[in-house]
Each structure stands twice: as C-alpha cells, then as structure tokens.
Scaffold this motif. Structure first.
Motif, PDB file in Angstrom:
ATOM      1  N   LEU A 254       0.822  -1.206   0.000  1.00  0.00           N
ATOM      2  CA  LEU A 254       0.000   0.000   0.000  1.00  0.00           C
ATOM      3  C   LEU A 254       0.856   1.256   0.000  1.00  0.00           C
ATOM      4  CD1 LEU A 254      -2.729   1.407   0.146  1.00  0.00           C
ATOM      5  CD2 LEU A 254      -2.701   1.064   2.633  1.00  0.00           C
ATOM      6  N   SER A 255       1.926   1.283   0.781  1.00  0.00           N
ATOM      7  CA  SER A 255       2.802   2.460   0.842  1.00  0.00           C
ATOM      8  C   SER A 255       3.427   2.749  -0.520  1.00  0.00           C
ATOM      9  CB  SER A 255       3.891   2.257   1.890  1.00  0.00           C
ATOM     10  OG  SER A 255       3.333   2.145   3.178  1.00  0.00           O
ATOM     11  N   LEU A 256       3.912   1.695  -1.183  1.00  0.00           N
ATOM     12  CA  LEU A 256       4.491   1.874  -2.516  1.00  0.00           C
ATOM     13  C   LEU A 256       3.422   2.328  -3.507  1.00  0.00           C
ATOM     14  CD1 LEU A 256       6.862   1.608  -4.495  1.00  0.00           C
ATOM     15  CD2 LEU A 256       6.221  -0.802  -4.790  1.00  0.00           C
ATOM     16  N   PHE A 257       2.244   1.752  -3.394  1.00  0.00           N
ATOM     17  CA  PHE A 257       1.136   2.099  -4.295  1.00  0.00           C
ATOM     18  C   PHE A 257       0.771   3.576  -4.162  1.00  0.00           C
ATOM     19  CE2 PHE A 257      -3.379   2.528  -5.300  1.00  0.00           C
ATOM     20  CZ  PHE A 257      -3.469   1.864  -6.516  1.00  0.00           C
ATOM     21  N   ILE A 258       0.682   4.066  -2.921  1.00  0.00           N
ATOM     22  CA  ILE A 258       0.331   5.473  -2.689  1.00  0.00           C
ATOM     23  C   ILE A 258       1.382   6.391  -3.303  1.00  0.00           C
ATOM     24  CG2 ILE A 258       0.042   7.234  -0.901  1.00  0.00           C
ATOM     25  CD1 ILE A 258      -1.180   5.044   0.876  1.00  0.00           C
ATOM     26  N   CYS A 259       2.653   6.032  -3.106  1.00  0.00           N
ATOM     27  CA  CYS A 259       3.739   6.846  -3.654  1.00  0.00           C
ATOM     28  C   CYS A 259       3.649   6.915  -5.173  1.00  0.00           C
ATOM     29  CB  CYS A 259       5.083   6.267  -3.224  1.00  0.00           C
ATOM     30  SG  CYS A 259       6.503   7.068  -3.991  1.00  0.00           S
ATOM     31  N   ASN A 291      -8.725   4.660   3.924  1.00  0.00           N
ATOM     32  CA  ASN A 291      -8.447   5.779   4.828  1.00  0.00           C
ATOM     33  C   ASN A 291      -6.981   6.187   4.769  1.00  0.00           C
ATOM     34  OD1 ASN A 291     -11.100   5.505   5.517  1.00  0.00           O
ATOM     35  ND2 ASN A 291     -10.762   5.128   7.680  1.00  0.00           N
ATOM     36  N   GLN A 292      -6.077   5.189   4.765  1.00  0.00           N
ATOM     37  CA  GLN A 292      -4.642   5.501   4.710  1.00  0.00           C
ATOM     38  C   GLN A 292      -4.293   6.196   3.403  1.00  0.00           C
ATOM     39  OE1 GLN A 292      -2.014   2.221   5.634  1.00  0.00           O
ATOM     40  NE2 GLN A 292      -0.255   3.202   4.633  1.00  0.00           N
ATOM     41  N   LEU A 293      -4.849   5.717   2.310  1.00  0.00           N
ATOM     42  CA  LEU A 293      -4.564   6.336   1.009  1.00  0.00           C
ATOM     43  C   LEU A 293      -5.026   7.799   0.985  1.00  0.00           C
ATOM     44  CD1 LEU A 293      -4.907   4.827  -2.491  1.00  0.00           C
ATOM     45  CD2 LEU A 293      -6.102   6.946  -2.028  1.00  0.00           C
ATOM     46  N   LEU A 294      -6.235   8.054   1.472  1.00  0.00           N
ATOM     47  CA  LEU A 294      -6.773   9.411   1.428  1.00  0.00           C
ATOM     48  C   LEU A 294      -6.027  10.345   2.381  1.00  0.00           C
ATOM     49  CD1 LEU A 294     -10.605   8.646   1.234  1.00  0.00           C
ATOM     50  CD2 LEU A 294      -9.100   9.416  -0.603  1.00  0.00           C
ATOM     51  N   GLN A 296      -2.779  10.082   3.245  1.00  0.00           N
ATOM     52  CA  GLN A 296      -1.381  10.284   2.852  1.00  0.00           C
ATOM     53  C   GLN A 296      -1.237  10.905   1.467  1.00  0.00           C
ATOM     54  OE1 GLN A 296       0.833   6.641   3.279  1.00  0.00           O
ATOM     55  NE2 GLN A 296       0.360   6.435   5.451  1.00  0.00           N
ATOM     56  N   LEU A 297      -2.215  10.731   0.616  1.00  0.00           N
ATOM     57  CA  LEU A 297      -2.110  11.196  -0.765  1.00  0.00           C
ATOM     58  C   LEU A 297      -2.266  12.709  -0.831  1.00  0.00           C
ATOM     59  CD1 LEU A 297      -1.746   9.555  -3.405  1.00  0.00           C
ATOM     60  CD2 LEU A 297      -4.186   9.832  -3.788  1.00  0.00           C
ATOM     61  N   GLY A 298      -1.376  13.355  -1.591  1.00  0.00           N
ATOM     62  CA  GLY A 298      -1.476  14.802  -1.756  1.00  0.00           C
ATOM     63  C   GLY A 298      -2.280  15.175  -2.988  1.00  0.00           C
ATOM     64  N   GLY A 299      -2.440  16.469  -3.208  1.00  0.00           N
ATOM     65  CA  GLY A 299      -3.107  16.955  -4.408  1.00  0.00           C
ATOM     66  C   GLY A 299      -4.619  16.967  -4.281  1.00  0.00           C
ATOM     67  N   PHE A 300      -5.278  17.315  -5.396  1.00  0.00           N
ATOM     68  CA  PHE A 300      -6.738  17.364  -5.427  1.00  0.00           C
ATOM     69  C   PHE A 300      -7.286  15.953  -5.581  1.00  0.00           C
ATOM     70  CE2 PHE A 300      -5.932  21.766  -6.986  1.00  0.00           C
ATOM     71  CZ  PHE A 300      -6.604  22.424  -5.974  1.00  0.00           C
ATOM     72  N   ILE A 301      -8.225  15.594  -4.715  1.00  0.00           N
ATOM     73  CA  ILE A 301      -8.830  14.263  -4.734  1.00  0.00           C
ATOM     74  C   ILE A 301     -10.348  14.416  -4.654  1.00  0.00           C
ATOM     75  CG2 ILE A 301      -8.954  12.003  -3.622  1.00  0.00           C
ATOM     76  CD1 ILE A 301      -6.285  12.645  -2.290  1.00  0.00           C
ATOM     77  N   LYS A 313      -9.060  11.311   8.944  1.00  0.00           N
ATOM     78  CA  LYS A 313      -8.567  12.463   9.694  1.00  0.00           C
ATOM     79  C   LYS A 313      -8.397  13.703   8.819  1.00  0.00           C
ATOM     80  CE  LYS A 313      -6.130   9.404  12.891  1.00  0.00           C
ATOM     81  NZ  LYS A 313      -4.821   8.955  13.418  1.00  0.00           N
ATOM     82  N   ARG A 314      -8.056  13.527   7.554  1.00  0.00           N
ATOM     83  CA  ARG A 314      -7.878  14.668   6.671  1.00  0.00           C
ATOM     84  C   ARG A 314      -9.219  15.345   6.411  1.00  0.00           C
ATOM     85  NH1 ARG A 314      -5.275  14.228   0.579  1.00  0.00           N
ATOM     86  NH2 ARG A 314      -5.759  16.334  -0.099  1.00  0.00           N
ATOM     87  N   GLN A 315      -9.195  16.642   6.213  1.00  0.00           N
ATOM     88  CA  GLN A 315     -10.436  17.382   5.994  1.00  0.00           C
ATOM     89  C   GLN A 315     -11.139  16.882   4.737  1.00  0.00           C
ATOM     90  OE1 GLN A 315     -10.093  21.535   5.076  1.00  0.00           O
ATOM     91  NE2 GLN A 315     -12.124  22.033   5.813  1.00  0.00           N
ATOM     92  N   MET A 316     -12.417  16.559   4.873  1.00  0.00           N
ATOM     93  CA  MET A 316     -13.208  16.055   3.756  1.00  0.00           C
ATOM     94  C   MET A 316     -14.523  16.816   3.719  1.00  0.00           C
ATOM     95  SD  MET A 316     -14.507  12.152   3.004  1.00  0.00           S
ATOM     96  CE  MET A 316     -12.868  11.568   2.634  1.00  0.00           C
ATOM     97  N   ILE A 317     -14.838  17.369   2.567  1.00  0.00           N
ATOM     98  CA  ILE A 317     -16.064  18.157   2.425  1.00  0.00           C
ATOM     99  C   ILE A 317     -17.029  17.404   1.520  1.00  0.00           C
ATOM    100  CG2 ILE A 317     -17.043  20.337   1.620  1.00  0.00           C
ATOM    101  CD1 ILE A 317     -14.443  21.672   2.387  1.00  0.00           C
TER     102      ILE A 317
END
Length: 678
Positions: A254-259, A291-294, A296-301, A313-317
């Motif tokens: 998963l860590s490699l995939f996210i990167c 949850n981990q992907l969202l 740790q992942l940067g940028g617009f999602i 935990k990351r802000q989600m609207i």
C-alpha cells in the motif's frame, strides 16, 4: 494541423532536445575524465559550462520538453536534474556505460552513482541523496544492491524513462486506472450548482495551500463523474479514475502504491477520482486501506460514494448529488430525442407531434428515474430498433430501452420473472380484480397526478405504490403480480428473502438497501414473497435479538416510505405483519380460495390453445376443492402423461395427476371430488 500531427511534431522536437542534452552531458563526462588523467581534479567544469538545462543548445521546440516539465513538477535542483539525465543516458546510449566506467576508474563500475555525480556536477548537495528528497521519495530512480550509498548503482524508473522520451504510458503498478474524456455533456442545473460550489472551494483552497478531499455522495456514479470532469475542465486538468478495489491491502504494498499513485498524478497533471461506490462497509481491511490512502495522498482528490465515508482524519467536504428532478429529466429527454432524430436523418419510424411527444416523455419520466447518461444511452440504443421494417413507435422503443437500462443493478440481487400473462389468465372475484385494475391505473397516471396536478410539489415521500396481497398459498398472488407487470410493460423482480435476511447485525439492512437503491431507477415491480418473515411485528425488547429485529422493521418502514416505485408484498397471514406497514400500504386485497364457479373457469383457461384435449368436463373438474396453483400443477402433470401415451389430455390423465398431487400434499382425495370423472 491535426492533434495527431501536433503530437508527432512535439515527439520529434522532444527527441532532438533530449539528444542535444545528452551530447552536452557526454562532453562534461569526457572533460572530467581528461582532467582525471591529468591529475586536475580541482579544475572541474565551471557552473556555466555544466549547468542544465544547457544554455547553448540550438533546438527550437513548440511545447515544453518532457524533461523540463518533469523537473518543474517535482521541483528538482540543477544537480538532481543532471543526475537524472545521467541515468537516462545509460539507458539510451551505450557509450555512457563506458564513460561511467572511465570516470569511476574501475571497469566493472559502468553505471551512474551518487559518488560520481557529486564529483562531476557543480552545485552538488548531499541532501539529494536523502530518502525524502525528490529523486528517492518519488521513486524517480531506483537503487541497486549494496551498503555504501555513494557507490551503489542508480537506475532510472521505467515509467519516468518513458515519460522523458515522450512515450505515453501508465505505471504498470497502476493498471486498471482509467482516464476520463474531457468532453462532458452540459450539466443540469442541480448538478451545475454542485460543480460551482466545488470550483469556488478549490480556488479558495489553492490560495491557502489547504487541499480538502471532495466527497460526492449519490446513487448515480455517472452523474458524479460528470460533475468531477466539469470541475476539472474548469481548471484545465484531466481526471484519472481509480476503483477502490484496486487498492492493495498489504501495508508495504500500500505504501508503494500510494507513492506511485501520487507520482503519476503529479507527472500527468491529473486529479484523482476514487470510486468507492461499491465499497463493502463491513470490510475493515479495505476501509483501513482507503483511509490511509486518502490521508497520505497529496493533491486534489475527489471521492464518489453512496454514503459518506467515516473515520478519515484529513479534511473532507461532502456534497450530495441529487437525482435529476423530473423537469430536468424532461429537458435531457428532449435534447436526446432531438439528437436521435439527427442520427436517424429521416430513416425509419420516428417522432409524433410535439404535444404527443411531450406526453410520452412525461410518462417515461414518471415511471423511470434515470440519470442523464442513462437517458442518453436509452435514446442511442433505439436507433437500430426504429430503423427496422416493423419498427415500434418511438414511445414503445424508448420504454423498452429504459427497462433494459434499469435492469443491471437488480439482475444480480433478485430474480427477474418474465411474464406474458394477461387479465384473461386471472380468475378472481370482481372486487379483487377491480382493485388490481385500480393499481394499474395509479401506475399509468403517475405523471398526471404527481407532476401536472401538483401532488408531488410539497413532498416526494410516500409517492410509491405499495400493495399487499394476502391469502392462502396457490390463490394467485404471484400470478396477479405477473399480470400487472405485463399490463404495465414493466419488469417484476422476486426478492428471495432467504438471501436478504441475515443473522449478522446490519447485514439485512445492507442487503435491503442495495435492492431499493438498484430499484429506484424505475421500470420494475418489487415482489416480496412471504413478506411476513421480514415485515413482521415489532416486539417487546427482551434481548439483543429483539432489538436488532425491531431495527430491521423500523428501517423497512422508513425505506418503504421513501421508495418511489411499485412494491408488492405477499403473505399467507396478514395478521403477522406490523400494523405500521398497513398505514404505508396503498392497497390491500385478500385472495381467497376459489369457489366452484371460479375453479371451473380456471380449468377452462388452464390449458394453452395448442394443447390437444378430449372429453374434459370442467364442471366435474370444479368439484376438486383445490386452489389455482395446484390446479396448474395437476394440469401440467396430466399433459406430460398424455404426451407420453401419445394421446390428448383426458379426464383419466387428470385423475392420475390429481392423485399424485394429493399424495405430495398429504391430503386424502374424496370420492365426492372425483365423482363422475370417469
């Protein structure tokens, strides 16, 4: 110039730029080697001579070279750019391996290393070797085996090499990601309002460097993707879709995939659209991976879901994407039919006058709650049908196409029953038959009463048509549902409650939610057979089982209230149903055992016209005190006996089939019932 020619020209220009840059790097390496031979290691090339991008390369290029774009997007320093180009050179030019060996002074060390780069290139800095520096953080280069960081071999990542060369490809680890076309249909007003809010939020977020995740909740995935694409078009960005089931569950994978996923989005300048519509809410591993992907992942999602995701935990609207309103559906229908007329170009049967067309479209809108994309597909699918010699009317063609569009979601969850039954096949007392025809009228006139006459203007709850058919087994309850389906030209889906009810907490509600959500597109009748097993009375809470059972009934009460389609409940014991259901049922009809006159009529209609019969006495057969369902079984069995004997169906065959049926039921066949048969 065509887009293909433009891309071809850019490829050639990009190639020329890259070759010129590699030539420059070759000269730098040769200069370093010569100086080493002359023991002039301190007299390295000046920064102006060794800088990259080369200032004196005379190559004109109409668009930015891939290497320059990559360096800008990953914020590479001049030193890191040269190091990356050194790894490219080894892949593209065999001479670079020899040059590396000479520069190292060791024949077998014919590959780039951090140590070589630190000695050869100006503005070198040790921080470029750090794990969180761009080259290693984004896996732009791979490290070979070894313990000494400065002497291990460096290799350029395959995806990065393809990008720099100008080859359009995707990271092999991300196989299954799809790209959305930038061509998107004009959004309906309610969806455009959602898109406008997201655009305003992103503008504000970009200025504050705060990037919240956008969550689009709704039942129609295509409507949500249209909104996402419209927003990204506004910012001139492309969209890549990733299904949540493609996310690996193993932490290391998963860590490699996210990167690699974030690298791909940065590299291609795309926004990630994560499709979580079919997420399993009870799969804890999958939820944790998402949850981990969202987080740790940067940028617009952008995330699409049926119901809101929790625990991130990351802000989600969140933005709710409503189904198109009836008036919006009408607009889409009108536009799509106009396009259909252009496609046909005068061929085949087509459009009635505008008044009749509007009436037909209103009927479609009242019965089928389709998304905009489903409406467009329904119109496109009728092209072949309307050009056939025996083409149906436009309304008939569109109606059938809508039925097909609404099926996929339910075909996996329930059994579709094909029905060719008509009112002639249904033998019931006048009162019960009158109620069934009243039900049919309610379904046909939904558009007029709800929309034109305004009954739906105040609230859209309670607009579904629900009916309860109660009575002993075999009295025609399921048969009546089939007659209604055929009369209204709708599909009937029988819900197997054994596959719905679960002993696990929350599973029954989840299964029912899937069924109701899939059925909301319309065009179907939901048939809950033996409904008292799930729609039963709520009881006093004595333990957790009672509490869970009551929760299931309460959920059903709410869902039946909001369901806009038609649902039929059948039960052998009406008294077992929760009284609260009775208030939510629009029709209740009792199916009783047929009397002699009705049994005689059933016998007259039970054999198809092509079945050969001889000497059947329907009044005598009506003496058999059994419901219509058993009469059908007896008639079918007698037909097999007659066919095997190569005879027409006669009373003797029916007698034998009756004895077999009664033996199966554990009943005694009285002499009164078969008196005078033979």
């Amino acid at each position: 110039m065509t887009l293909a020619n433009t891309y071809k020209n850019w490829q050639q220009e990009n190639k020329d730029f890259l070759l010129a840059a590699l030539d420059r790097l070759t000269n730098i390496l040769k200069s370093y080697i010569d100086q080493c031979k002359n023991d002039s290691l301190r007299d390295l090339p000046s920064q102006s001579e060794a800088c990259f991008p080369p200032k004196n390369i005379e190559v004109e290029i109409s668009a930015h070279p891939a290497l320059e774009v990559l360096c800008k997007r990953f914020n590479l320093s001049d030193f890191e750019k040269n190091l990356l180009l050194l790894c490219v050179g080894v892949e593209l030019d065999l001479n670079f391996s020899d040059l590396c060996a000479e520069a190292h002074g060791v024949n077998h060390q014919n590959y780039p290393t951090f140590g070589l780069a630190l000695r050869v290139f100006p503005n070198s800095h040790w921080s470029a070797l750090a794990p969180d520096a761009p080259l290693r953080r984004w896996k732009l280069i791979d490290l070979g085996p070894g313990r000494t960081l400065t002497n291990i071999a460096l290799y350029i990542d395959e995806r990065i090499l393809h990008y720099i060369v100008g080859v359009q490809t995707t990271d092999t680890l991300l196989t299954g990601m799809t790209e959305l076309s930038q061509n998107v249909q004009q959004l309906i007003p309610s969806h455009q309002s959602v898109a406008d809010k997201i655009e305003a939020l992103w503008k504000l977020s970009s200025s504050n460097n705060i990037l919240p995740i956008i969550q689009l909740c709704g039942s129609e995935i295509e409507d949500k993707t249209d909104i996402a694409q419209a927003v990204c078009n506004h910012f001139e960005q492309q969209v890549s879709i990733l299904n949540c089931h493609r996310i690996p569950l193993n932490p290391e994978d998963l860590s490699l995939f996210i990167c690699r996923l974030e690298r791909e989005c940065i590299l291609a300048g795309r926004v990630l659209l994560l499709n979580c519509d079919d997420i399993d809410p009870f799969d804890q591993l999958q939820r944790a991976a998402i949850n981990q992907l969202l987080e740790q992942l940067g940028g617009f999602i952008i995330v699409t879901t049926l119901s809101p995701l929790q625990g991130i935990k990351r802000q989600m609207i969140r933005f709710d994407v409503p189904k198109p309103l009836p008036q919006e559906q009408l607009i889409t229908w009108e536009t799509s039919v106009a396009e259909l007329k252009t496609q046909l170009n005068g061929q085949g049967k087509f459009i009635p006058d505008s008044k009749q067309l509007m009436q037909d479209l209103q009927e479609l809108t009242s019965q089928f709650q389709l998304s905009n994309s489903m409406i467009r597909r329904a119109c496109t699918a009728t092209v072949g049908t309307l050009t056939m010699p025996s083409a149906p009317s436009l309304k008939q063609a569109l109606w059938q196409s809508c039925r097909v569009q609404a099926r996929p979601g339910l075909d996996e969850l329930a059994e579709r029953i094909e029905s060719k039954l008509s009112w002639e096949d249904l033998v019931l007392p006048p009162l019960q038959k009158g109620i069934l025809k009243e039900i049919s009228a309610h379904v046909r006139q939904k558009a007029k009463v709800y929309e034109k006459w305004g009954f739906a203007s105040k609230s859209r709850r309670g607009l579904g048509i629900t009916a309860l058919f109660s009575g002993p087994s075999g009295t025609g309850k399921t048969l009546a549902a089939g007659v209604l389906a055929n009369e209204l030209n709708l599909d009937v889906y029988k819900i197997e409650l054994s596959a719905v009810v679960s002993k696990y907490i929350g599973e029954t509600e989840k299964n029912l939610q899937q069924i109701f959500n899939a059925a909301e597109s319309g065009g179907v009748i939901l048939l809950f057979d033996e409904a008292d097993s799930i729609f039963g009375k709520r009881s006093e809470v004595k333990d957790s089982k009672d509490r869970n059972a009551n929760l299931e009934v309460s959920y059903l009460l709410q869902r039946m209230e909001s369901y806009p389609g038609m649902a039929i409940l059948t039960t052998n014991l009406q008294s077992n149903l929760d009284p609260a259901f009775m208030r939510r049922l629009r029709f209740v009809t009792q199916f009783s055992l047929p009397d002699a006159a009705h049994r005689s009529e059933i016998w007259r209609r039970i054999f198809p016209p092509d079945t050969p019969t001889e000497g059947l006495n329907f009044e005598k057969l009506a003496q058999l005190n059994t419901p219509g369902g058993n009469i059908r079984i007896i008639a079918l069995n007698s037909a097999f006996m007659a066919a095997d004997a190569e005879e027409p169906v006669q009373m003797k065959h029916i007698l034998k089939a009756t004895q077999t049926e009664y033996e199966k039921l554990g009943k005694s066949l009285t002499s009164v019932e078969i008196s005078g048969w033979i």
